[in-house]
Design an enzyme around this catalytic site. Structure first.
Site, short mmCIF file in Angstrom:
data_model
loop_
_atom_site.label_atom_id
_atom_site.label_comp_id
_atom_site.label_asym_id
_atom_site.label_seq_id
_atom_site.Cartn_x
_atom_site.Cartn_y
_atom_site.Cartn_z
CG ASP A 129 49.51 31.66 31.15
OD1 ASP A 129 49.26 32.83 31.49
OD2 ASP A 129 50.20 30.87 31.85
CB ILE A 130 54.22 29.06 30.40
CG1 ILE A 130 55.25 27.99 30.14
CG2 ILE A 130 54.28 29.58 31.83
CD1 ILE A 130 56.68 28.52 30.11
CG ASN B 135 45.28 39.35 37.23
OD1 ASN B 135 44.08 39.39 37.51
ND2 ASN B 135 45.88 38.23 36.86
CD GLU C 260 52.29 35.10 39.27
OE1 GLU C 260 52.73 34.62 38.20
OE2 GLU C 260 51.73 34.42 40.14
CB VAL C 261 54.42 39.40 33.96
CG1 VAL C 261 55.35 39.99 32.90
CG2 VAL C 261 54.78 37.94 34.23
CG HIS D 69 49.65 40.11 31.23
ND1 HIS D 69 50.57 40.81 31.99
CD2 HIS D 69 49.07 39.22 32.05
CE1 HIS D 69 50.55 40.34 33.22
NE2 HIS D 69 49.63 39.38 33.30
CG HIS E 116 45.18 36.58 32.22
ND1 HIS E 116 46.00 35.50 32.47
CD2 HIS E 116 45.70 37.62 32.91
CE1 HIS E 116 46.98 35.88 33.30
NE2 HIS E 116 46.81 37.16 33.58
P1 AMP Z 1 49.67 37.83 35.94
O1 AMP Z 1 49.61 37.05 37.21
O2 AMP Z 1 48.36 38.47 35.56
O3 AMP Z 1 50.82 38.80 35.91
O4 AMP Z 1 49.90 36.76 34.80
C1 AMP Z 1 51.17 36.41 34.32
C2 AMP Z 1 50.97 35.18 33.48
O5 AMP Z 1 52.11 35.00 32.67
C3 AMP Z 1 50.78 33.90 34.28
O6 AMP Z 1 49.53 33.31 33.94
C4 AMP Z 1 51.97 33.04 33.85
O7 AMP Z 1 51.65 31.67 33.78
C5 AMP Z 1 52.30 33.63 32.50
N1 AMP Z 1 53.66 33.42 32.06
C6 AMP Z 1 54.80 33.69 32.76
N2 AMP Z 1 55.88 33.41 32.00
C7 AMP Z 1 55.42 32.96 30.81
C8 AMP Z 1 56.05 32.51 29.60
N3 AMP Z 1 57.37 32.45 29.48
N4 AMP Z 1 55.25 32.13 28.57
C9 AMP Z 1 53.91 32.17 28.70
N5 AMP Z 1 53.25 32.59 29.80
C10 AMP Z 1 54.00 32.97 30.84
#
Ligand code: AMP
Length: 114
Positions: free
Chosen positions: A30-31, A87, A95-96, A100, A102
């Site tokens: 994770d970034i 999530n 958010e994405v 995914h 975690h």
């Molecule tokens: P969620 O809130 O469950 O959708 O988690 C999305 C996760 O993606 C967050 O923990 C972000 O920090 C991570 N994230 C977003 N963009 C990137 C990226 N380019 N590389 C790695 N992790 C990312």
């Protein structure tokens, strides 16, 4: 394919720090890590949310869980323990919109989560 940042990572258009890859899933760090070890395990096919997982995709989700456990072993956090989180949508803090898992490890987790 191509509607989220994770599709671009799968396509190699955006770099990632890879932790694991096979024909079905990709895992990368994770970034914005929330723990000493914070890895995201994603399927290579696009599924927006856990609510969109079809019955014939249950083995794919099971594989994601197995991969998370395998990475935890490889990274040395399995013995002490770790947390796995999906999530889903707004209330889940998603958010994405590409499912995914975690994998969080390397520190004591709190409960309940925020
Ligand atoms: P969620 O809130 O469950 O959708 O988690 C999305 C996760 O993606 C967050 O923990 C972000 O920090 C991570 N994230 C977003 N963009 C990137 C990226 N380019 N590389 C790695 N992790 C990312």
């Amino acid at each position: 394919m191509g509607s989220t940042i994770f599709s671009k990572i799968i396509a190699g258009e955006i770099p990632c720090r890879k932790a694991y890859e096979d024909d079905r899933v990709l895992a990368f760090h994770d970034i914005k890590p929330q723990a000493p070890l914070h890895v995201l395990i994603i399927p290579k096919i696009e599924i927006p949310t856990m609510d969109d997982v079809a019955p014939n995709q249950e083995s794919l989700v099971g594989h994601m869980v197995w991969v998370a456990a395998e990475i935890a072993r490889r990274e040395g956090v399995a013995k002490d323990g770790y947390r796995l989180v999906f999530n889903c949508r707004d209330n889940g803090g998603q958010e994405v919109y590409h499912i995914h898992l975690h994998l969080l490890g390397g520190r004591q987790m709190a409960w309940p989560p925020g």
